[in-house]
Write an enzyme that holds these catalytic residues in place. Structure first.
Site, PDB file in Angstrom:
ATOM      1  N   ASP A  34      30.443 -19.667  14.622  1.00  0.00           N
ATOM      2  CA  ASP A  34      29.976 -19.565  13.325  1.00  0.00           C
ATOM      3  C   ASP A  34      28.714 -18.234  13.117  1.00  0.00           C
ATOM      4  OD1 ASP A  34      28.194 -20.572  14.908  1.00  0.00           O
ATOM      5  OD2 ASP A  34      27.986 -22.390  13.935  1.00  0.00           O
ATOM      6  N   ARG A  86       4.049  -5.668   7.988  1.00  0.00           N
ATOM      7  CA  ARG A  86       3.429  -4.965   6.864  1.00  0.00           C
ATOM      8  C   ARG A  86       2.958  -6.056   5.654  1.00  0.00           C
ATOM      9  NH1 ARG A  86       7.351  -0.189   6.673  1.00  0.00           N
ATOM     10  NH2 ARG A  86       8.627  -1.468   7.636  1.00  0.00           N
ATOM     11  N   GLN A  87       3.563  -7.167   5.620  1.00  0.00           N
ATOM     12  CA  GLN A  87       3.335  -8.080   4.494  1.00  0.00           C
ATOM     13  C   GLN A  87       2.117  -9.075   5.160  1.00  0.00           C
ATOM     14  OE1 GLN A  87       4.755  -8.629   1.480  1.00  0.00           O
ATOM     15  NE2 GLN A  87       3.555 -10.368   0.844  1.00  0.00           N
ATOM     16  N   HIS A 119       0.762  -2.705  12.761  1.00  0.00           N
ATOM     17  CA  HIS A 119       0.579  -2.025  11.653  1.00  0.00           C
ATOM     18  C   HIS A 119      -1.080  -2.199  11.373  1.00  0.00           C
ATOM     19  CE1 HIS A 119       1.262  -0.151   7.757  1.00  0.00           C
ATOM     20  NE2 HIS A 119       0.596  -1.114   7.149  1.00  0.00           N
ATOM     21  N   LYS A 181      -2.886  12.309  -2.092  1.00  0.00           N
ATOM     22  CA  LYS A 181      -2.010  12.430  -3.487  1.00  0.00           C
ATOM     23  C   LYS A 181      -2.953  12.681  -4.466  1.00  0.00           C
ATOM     24  CE  LYS A 181       1.946   9.510  -2.444  1.00  0.00           C
ATOM     25  NZ  LYS A 181       2.360   7.890  -2.672  1.00  0.00           N
ATOM     26  N   ARG A 183      -2.245  13.105  -8.779  1.00  0.00           N
ATOM     27  CA  ARG A 183      -1.345  12.973  -9.919  1.00  0.00           C
ATOM     28  C   ARG A 183      -1.520  13.967 -10.940  1.00  0.00           C
ATOM     29  NH1 ARG A 183       2.549   9.978 -11.541  1.00  0.00           N
ATOM     30  NH2 ARG A 183       2.150   8.608  -9.721  1.00  0.00           N
TER      31      ARG A 183
HETATM   32  C1  R5P Z   1       3.200   2.053   5.836  1.00  0.00           C
HETATM   33  O1  R5P Z   1       2.278   1.187   5.571  1.00  0.00           O
HETATM   34  C2  R5P Z   1       3.380   2.879   7.195  1.00  0.00           C
HETATM   35  O2  R5P Z   1       2.406   3.069   7.896  1.00  0.00           O
HETATM   36  C3  R5P Z   1       4.333   3.933   7.020  1.00  0.00           C
HETATM   37  O3  R5P Z   1       3.494   5.000   6.211  1.00  0.00           O
HETATM   38  C4  R5P Z   1       5.489   3.588   6.124  1.00  0.00           C
HETATM   39  O4  R5P Z   1       6.238   2.375   6.587  1.00  0.00           O
HETATM   40  C5  R5P Z   1       6.520   4.498   6.046  1.00  0.00           C
HETATM   41  O5  R5P Z   1       7.423   4.241   5.115  1.00  0.00           O
HETATM   42  P1  R5P Z   1       8.769   5.628   4.824  1.00  0.00           P
HETATM   43  O6  R5P Z   1       9.318   6.063   6.033  1.00  0.00           O
HETATM   44  O7  R5P Z   1       9.792   4.333   4.039  1.00  0.00           O
HETATM   45  O8  R5P Z   1       8.215   6.351   3.855  1.00  0.00           O
END
Ligand code: R5P
Length: 282
Positions: A34, A86-87, A119, A181, A183
Protein backbone atom coordinates in the site's frame (compact mmCIF):
# COMPACT_ATOMS: atom_id res chain seq x y z
CA UNK A 1 29.21 3.00 18.63
CA UNK A 2 27.74 2.57 15.14
CA UNK A 3 26.23 4.95 12.60
CA UNK A 4 22.89 4.31 10.96
CA UNK A 5 21.07 6.38 8.36
CA UNK A 6 17.99 6.83 6.25
CA UNK A 7 18.28 6.18 2.52
CA UNK A 8 18.79 9.84 1.68
CA UNK A 9 21.77 10.31 4.01
CA UNK A 10 23.79 7.13 3.46
CA UNK A 11 26.86 8.73 1.89
CA UNK A 12 27.21 11.36 4.62
CA UNK A 13 26.59 8.67 7.27
CA UNK A 14 29.40 6.52 5.85
CA UNK A 15 31.71 9.54 5.90
CA UNK A 16 30.77 10.30 9.52
CA UNK A 17 31.42 6.65 10.44
CA UNK A 18 34.84 6.82 8.78
CA UNK A 19 35.69 10.03 10.64
CA UNK A 20 34.67 8.36 13.91
CA UNK A 21 36.58 5.22 13.03
CA UNK A 22 33.50 3.04 13.25
CA UNK A 23 31.07 1.28 10.91
CA UNK A 24 27.62 1.83 9.48
CA UNK A 25 24.67 -0.44 10.18
CA UNK A 26 23.22 -2.26 7.20
CA UNK A 27 19.54 -1.34 6.79
CA UNK A 28 16.96 -2.84 4.43
CA UNK A 29 14.47 -0.35 3.07
CA UNK A 30 11.30 -1.26 1.23
CA UNK A 31 7.59 -0.54 1.04
CA UNK A 32 4.46 -2.45 1.84
CA UNK A 33 2.12 -2.97 -1.13
CA UNK A 34 0.00 0.00 0.00
CA UNK A 35 3.03 2.30 -0.16
CA UNK A 36 3.80 2.45 3.56
CA UNK A 37 7.51 2.53 4.36
CA UNK A 38 9.27 -0.42 5.95
CA UNK A 39 12.81 -0.83 7.22
CA UNK A 40 14.82 -3.40 9.14
CA UNK A 41 18.08 -2.44 10.84
CA UNK A 42 21.00 -4.85 11.08
CA UNK A 43 22.96 -5.50 14.26
CA UNK A 44 23.04 -2.45 16.54
CA UNK A 45 25.49 -1.37 19.20
CA UNK A 46 24.78 0.09 22.67
CA UNK A 47 25.36 3.55 21.22
CA UNK A 48 24.05 4.71 17.87
CA UNK A 49 24.44 7.85 15.79
CA UNK A 50 21.31 8.22 13.65
CA UNK A 51 21.72 10.38 10.55
CA UNK A 52 18.79 11.61 8.47
CA UNK A 53 18.12 14.75 6.50
CA UNK A 54 14.47 15.74 6.29
CA UNK A 55 14.43 16.33 2.55
CA UNK A 56 10.85 15.18 1.96
CA UNK A 57 7.98 13.44 3.73
CA UNK A 58 9.28 9.91 3.07
CA UNK A 59 12.65 10.85 4.56
CA UNK A 60 10.80 12.24 7.59
CA UNK A 61 8.86 9.01 8.15
CA UNK A 62 11.96 6.87 7.55
CA UNK A 63 13.82 8.84 10.21
CA UNK A 64 10.97 8.34 12.69
CA UNK A 65 10.95 4.59 11.98
CA UNK A 66 14.73 4.39 12.29
CA UNK A 67 14.73 6.03 15.73
CA UNK A 68 12.09 3.56 16.84
CA UNK A 69 14.10 0.63 15.44
CA UNK A 70 17.05 1.80 17.58
CA UNK A 71 15.10 1.80 20.85
CA UNK A 72 17.50 -0.65 22.52
CA UNK A 73 20.45 1.71 22.22
CA UNK A 74 21.46 5.19 23.42
CA UNK A 75 20.97 7.42 20.42
CA UNK A 76 22.29 10.71 19.18
CA UNK A 77 20.46 12.19 16.24
CA UNK A 78 22.09 14.14 13.40
CA UNK A 79 19.64 16.08 11.20
CA UNK A 80 21.98 17.47 8.51
CA UNK A 81 19.17 19.29 6.69
CA UNK A 82 16.10 20.04 8.73
CA UNK A 83 13.24 20.50 6.33
CA UNK A 84 10.19 22.44 7.56
CA UNK A 85 12.54 24.74 9.54
CA UNK A 86 11.66 27.77 7.40
CA UNK A 87 8.09 27.81 8.76
CA UNK A 88 9.49 28.78 12.14
CA UNK A 89 6.71 31.10 13.23
CA UNK A 90 3.03 31.67 12.69
CA UNK A 91 3.03 34.18 9.84
CA UNK A 92 -0.80 34.05 9.54
CA UNK A 93 -3.52 32.89 11.90
CA UNK A 94 -4.27 29.22 11.46
CA UNK A 95 -0.77 28.19 10.41
CA UNK A 96 1.30 25.62 12.28
CA UNK A 97 4.78 26.37 13.59
CA UNK A 98 6.16 23.53 11.48
CA UNK A 99 9.70 23.73 12.88
CA UNK A 100 8.27 23.22 16.38
CA UNK A 101 6.18 20.24 15.22
CA UNK A 102 9.29 18.62 13.72
CA UNK A 103 11.41 19.31 16.82
CA UNK A 104 8.77 17.70 19.03
CA UNK A 105 8.59 14.63 16.77
CA UNK A 106 12.31 13.96 16.69
CA UNK A 107 13.36 14.19 20.30
CA UNK A 108 11.67 11.02 21.57
CA UNK A 109 14.25 8.26 21.84
CA UNK A 110 17.30 10.47 21.37
CA UNK A 111 19.68 11.90 23.95
CA UNK A 112 21.06 14.72 21.84
CA UNK A 113 20.44 16.33 18.48
CA UNK A 114 22.89 17.97 16.07
CA UNK A 115 21.83 20.12 13.12
CA UNK A 116 23.89 21.72 10.36
CA UNK A 117 23.27 25.37 9.44
CA UNK A 118 19.66 25.18 10.53
CA UNK A 119 17.71 27.97 8.83
CA UNK A 120 17.37 29.88 12.09
CA UNK A 121 19.16 28.60 15.23
CA UNK A 122 16.27 29.98 17.33
CA UNK A 123 14.35 26.87 16.20
CA UNK A 124 16.58 24.78 18.49
CA UNK A 125 14.64 26.11 21.47
CA UNK A 126 11.77 23.85 20.44
CA UNK A 127 13.83 20.74 21.28
CA UNK A 128 13.79 19.57 24.91
CA UNK A 129 16.98 17.50 24.48
CA UNK A 130 20.44 19.18 24.26
CA UNK A 131 21.16 20.45 20.75
CA UNK A 132 23.98 21.99 18.79
CA UNK A 133 24.07 23.54 15.35
CA UNK A 134 27.30 23.39 13.36
CA UNK A 135 28.27 25.69 10.50
CA UNK A 136 29.96 24.70 7.25
CA UNK A 137 31.06 28.29 6.53
CA UNK A 138 34.78 27.32 6.91
CA UNK A 139 34.32 24.39 4.49
CA UNK A 140 32.58 26.59 1.92
CA UNK A 141 35.39 29.14 2.35
CA UNK A 142 38.00 26.42 1.77
CA UNK A 143 36.16 25.24 -1.36
CA UNK A 144 36.07 28.78 -2.76
CA UNK A 145 39.80 29.08 -2.02
CA UNK A 146 40.47 25.94 -4.06
CA UNK A 147 38.78 27.60 -7.06
CA UNK A 148 41.62 30.17 -7.30
CA UNK A 149 39.32 33.10 -8.07
CA UNK A 150 41.03 36.46 -8.16
CA UNK A 151 39.85 38.70 -5.32
CA UNK A 152 36.27 37.32 -5.24
CA UNK A 153 33.38 39.27 -3.78
CA UNK A 154 31.31 37.14 -1.39
CA UNK A 155 27.67 38.19 -1.49
CA UNK A 156 24.75 37.28 0.73
CA UNK A 157 21.38 37.40 -1.05
CA UNK A 158 19.92 39.47 1.81
CA UNK A 159 21.00 41.00 5.09
CA UNK A 160 19.70 37.96 7.02
CA UNK A 161 22.35 35.81 5.34
CA UNK A 162 25.15 38.34 5.86
CA UNK A 163 26.58 36.81 9.07
CA UNK A 164 27.00 33.46 7.27
CA UNK A 165 28.55 35.16 4.21
CA UNK A 166 30.99 37.02 6.49
CA UNK A 167 32.08 33.71 8.05
CA UNK A 168 32.67 32.30 4.55
CA UNK A 169 34.58 35.43 3.47
CA UNK A 170 36.82 35.34 6.52
CA UNK A 171 38.33 32.07 5.21
CA UNK A 172 40.14 34.04 2.50
CA UNK A 173 40.02 37.61 3.85
CA UNK A 174 37.70 38.46 0.93
CA UNK A 175 35.31 41.39 0.56
CA UNK A 176 31.78 40.69 1.69
CA UNK A 177 28.48 42.46 1.17
CA UNK A 178 24.81 41.70 0.82
CA UNK A 179 22.35 42.35 -1.96
CA UNK A 180 19.82 45.05 -1.42
CA UNK A 181 16.50 45.19 -3.21
CA UNK A 182 15.28 48.60 -4.38
CA UNK A 183 11.80 48.91 -5.84
CA UNK A 184 12.13 51.06 -8.97
CA UNK A 185 8.39 51.15 -9.68
CA UNK A 186 5.31 48.96 -9.31
CA UNK A 187 6.78 46.24 -11.56
CA UNK A 188 10.56 46.55 -11.38
CA UNK A 189 12.98 45.71 -8.61
CA UNK A 190 16.74 46.30 -8.71
CA UNK A 191 19.16 44.13 -6.77
CA UNK A 192 22.71 45.34 -6.19
CA UNK A 193 25.41 44.95 -3.54
CA UNK A 194 24.65 47.42 -0.74
CA UNK A 195 28.12 48.97 -0.46
CA UNK A 196 30.53 47.43 -2.97
CA UNK A 197 30.63 47.36 -6.76
CA UNK A 198 30.41 44.04 -8.62
CA UNK A 199 31.87 45.36 -11.90
CA UNK A 200 34.87 43.39 -13.24
CA UNK A 201 34.78 40.99 -10.30
CA UNK A 202 34.10 37.33 -9.67
CA UNK A 203 31.11 37.17 -7.36
CA UNK A 204 30.20 34.20 -5.18
CA UNK A 205 26.66 34.29 -3.80
CA UNK A 206 26.38 32.24 -0.61
CA UNK A 207 23.17 31.17 1.10
CA UNK A 208 22.09 28.48 3.54
CA UNK A 209 19.60 26.94 1.07
CA UNK A 210 19.15 26.98 -2.69
CA UNK A 211 15.61 25.82 -3.27
CA UNK A 212 14.15 26.86 -6.66
CA UNK A 213 17.28 28.87 -7.44
CA UNK A 214 15.02 31.85 -8.17
CA UNK A 215 16.74 34.23 -5.74
CA UNK A 216 20.22 33.55 -7.09
CA UNK A 217 19.22 33.42 -10.78
CA UNK A 218 17.56 36.84 -10.50
CA UNK A 219 20.54 38.25 -8.61
CA UNK A 220 22.98 36.85 -11.19
CA UNK A 221 21.16 38.59 -14.05
CA UNK A 222 21.39 41.91 -12.23
CA UNK A 223 25.05 41.40 -11.30
CA UNK A 224 26.01 40.65 -14.92
CA UNK A 225 24.18 43.81 -16.00
CA UNK A 226 26.24 45.68 -13.40
CA UNK A 227 29.42 44.35 -15.06
CA UNK A 228 30.34 41.31 -12.94
CA UNK A 229 32.79 39.00 -14.75
CA UNK A 230 31.54 35.71 -13.32
CA UNK A 231 28.88 34.71 -10.83
CA UNK A 232 29.09 31.50 -8.76
CA UNK A 233 26.60 30.05 -6.29
CA UNK A 234 27.29 28.20 -3.09
CA UNK A 235 25.08 26.90 -0.30
CA UNK A 236 25.01 24.35 2.48
CA UNK A 237 21.73 22.67 1.54
CA UNK A 238 21.17 22.05 -2.16
CA UNK A 239 17.40 21.48 -2.12
CA UNK A 240 17.42 22.24 -5.87
CA UNK A 241 13.77 21.61 -6.69
CA UNK A 242 12.04 21.97 -10.04
CA UNK A 243 15.11 22.02 -12.28
CA UNK A 244 16.91 24.58 -10.10
CA UNK A 245 20.39 23.43 -11.15
CA UNK A 246 19.63 23.90 -14.85
CA UNK A 247 17.83 27.18 -14.08
CA UNK A 248 20.97 28.52 -12.41
CA UNK A 249 23.25 27.34 -15.24
CA UNK A 250 20.88 28.81 -17.84
CA UNK A 251 21.10 32.11 -16.00
CA UNK A 252 24.87 32.26 -16.23
CA UNK A 253 25.95 30.77 -12.89
CA UNK A 254 29.41 29.38 -13.66
CA UNK A 255 29.48 26.77 -10.90
CA UNK A 256 27.21 25.59 -8.11
CA UNK A 257 28.66 24.22 -4.89
CA UNK A 258 26.73 22.60 -2.08
CA UNK A 259 27.38 20.16 0.74
CA UNK A 260 26.34 16.56 1.34
CA UNK A 261 23.65 17.47 3.90
CA UNK A 262 21.51 16.75 0.83
CA UNK A 263 23.31 14.27 -1.40
CA UNK A 264 23.63 15.72 -4.91
CA UNK A 265 25.98 15.54 -7.86
CA UNK A 266 27.22 19.01 -6.87
CA UNK A 267 27.84 18.05 -3.22
CA UNK A 268 31.50 19.03 -3.13
CA UNK A 269 31.68 19.82 0.58
CA UNK A 270 31.18 17.28 3.34
CA UNK A 271 29.62 17.94 6.73
CA UNK A 272 31.18 14.71 8.04
CA UNK A 273 34.25 16.12 9.77
CA UNK A 274 32.36 18.86 11.61
CA UNK A 275 29.59 16.45 12.62
CA UNK A 276 32.17 13.91 13.84
CA UNK A 277 33.92 16.63 15.86
CA UNK A 278 30.60 17.64 17.46
CA UNK A 279 29.84 14.00 18.28
CA UNK A 280 33.29 13.52 19.82
CA UNK A 281 32.73 16.48 22.08
CA UNK A 282 29.59 15.02 23.66
C1 R5P B 1 15.32 31.72 2.60
O1 R5P B 1 15.00 32.18 3.65
C2 R5P B 1 16.58 30.90 2.38
O2 R5P B 1 17.64 31.34 3.16
C3 R5P B 1 16.96 30.93 0.92
O3 R5P B 1 17.33 32.25 0.57
C4 R5P B 1 15.79 30.51 0.05
O4 R5P B 1 15.30 29.27 0.49
C5 R5P B 1 16.21 30.43 -1.41
O5 R5P B 1 15.08 30.05 -2.14
P1 R5P B 1 15.08 29.96 -3.71
O6 R5P B 1 16.29 29.18 -4.13
O7 R5P B 1 13.79 29.27 -4.02
O8 R5P B 1 15.10 31.36 -4.25
Amino acid sequence: MKVISTERSQILAARIAKALDTTVVDVQFSRFPDGELYLAAGELDDETVIVGSITDNDALVQLLLLIDACDTSTNRLVIPYMGYARQDKRFMAGEPISARAIAHLFQRGVARCITVNIHDPKVLRYFDVPTSNISLAPEIGACIKSMDLENPLILAPDDGALAFARDVASAGGWDCDHLEKTRLNGREVKMAPKKLCAASRSVVIVDDIISTGGTIATAAGMLYRQGADDVYASCVHGVLIGGAYAHLKANGIRDIICSDTIERGCSRITAALEVAAALRSG
